[in-house]
Design a protein around this motif. Structure first.
Motif, mmCIF file in Angstrom:
data_model
loop_
_atom_site.group_PDB
_atom_site.id
_atom_site.type_symbol
_atom_site.label_atom_id
_atom_site.label_comp_id
_atom_site.label_asym_id
_atom_site.label_seq_id
_atom_site.Cartn_x
_atom_site.Cartn_y
_atom_site.Cartn_z
ATOM 1 N N UNK A 10 78.560 37.307 54.122
ATOM 2 C CA UNK A 10 77.514 37.925 53.310
ATOM 3 C C UNK A 10 76.828 36.865 52.448
ATOM 4 N N UNK A 11 77.603 35.956 51.861
ATOM 5 C CA UNK A 11 77.036 34.876 51.041
ATOM 6 C C UNK A 11 76.163 33.962 51.901
ATOM 7 N N UNK A 12 76.628 33.629 53.100
ATOM 8 C CA UNK A 12 75.830 32.791 54.017
ATOM 9 C C UNK A 12 74.517 33.484 54.364
ATOM 10 N N UNK A 13 74.625 34.759 54.644
ATOM 11 C CA UNK A 13 73.434 35.532 54.999
ATOM 12 C C UNK A 13 72.446 35.546 53.833
ATOM 13 N N UNK A 14 72.939 35.788 52.629
ATOM 14 C CA UNK A 14 72.069 35.811 51.444
ATOM 15 C C UNK A 14 71.455 34.443 51.191
ATOM 16 N N UNK A 15 72.204 33.380 51.363
ATOM 17 C CA UNK A 15 71.662 32.024 51.216
ATOM 18 C C UNK A 15 70.569 31.761 52.258
ATOM 19 N N UNK A 16 70.857 32.188 53.472
ATOM 20 C CA UNK A 16 69.872 31.998 54.550
ATOM 21 C C UNK A 16 68.593 32.775 54.225
ATOM 22 N N UNK A 17 68.728 34.005 53.732
ATOM 23 C CA UNK A 17 67.570 34.802 53.349
ATOM 24 C C UNK A 17 66.800 34.132 52.215
ATOM 25 N N UNK A 18 67.531 33.594 51.258
ATOM 26 C CA UNK A 18 66.905 32.921 50.128
ATOM 27 C C UNK A 18 66.139 31.689 50.598
ATOM 28 N N UNK A 19 66.747 30.915 51.497
ATOM 29 C CA UNK A 19 66.087 29.709 52.031
ATOM 30 C C UNK A 19 64.836 30.101 52.808
ATOM 31 N N UNK A 20 64.944 31.143 53.641
ATOM 32 C CA UNK A 20 63.778 31.604 54.408
ATOM 33 C C UNK A 20 62.677 32.098 53.482
#
Length: 114
Positions: A10-20
């Protein structure tokens, strides 16, 4: 362990969303800057072209005025020469009564048609 793995995912996904999201925002900023640069370039070109046209117009007007002044001078000189010749002819006629009589006689014969 499974819960921890889900949490990390979930943290990886949120980081990826934030980066995108940041990348998308950066792309919008880049596009806006490109538009501003294009507008600035077009404005500078337009101003340079307008300035060049004004300078060319000034040059054309100066050349036109110079030609007009030269033409006026030439015309005045020609008029002066013509009037001088006419004045000299009249003076010659007035100084020589015999020549004046011949001119008047010839003019009368021409007018009568003889």
């Amino acid at each position: 362990e499974n819960l921890r793995e889900q949490w990390l995912e979930e943290i990886r996904y949120l980081r990826k969303q934030k980066i995108e999201s940041q990348n998308a925002a950066n792309q919008l900023v880049i596009q806006a800057l490109k538009r501003q640069a294009l507008i600035a370039t077009a404005t500078a070109r337009y101003q340079a072209k307008a300035q060049a046209e004004r300078q060319n117009e000034d040059i054309r007007l100066r050349a036109l005025r110079a030609r007009a002044a030269q033409e006026r001078k030439r015309l005045l000189e020609a008029l002066a020469v013509g009037l001088t010749a006419l004045g000299n002819g009249i003076l010659r006629l007035l100084k020589d009564p015999d020549l004046l009589f011949k001119l008047i006689t010839a003019s009368l014969f021409i007018m009568i048609g003889a």
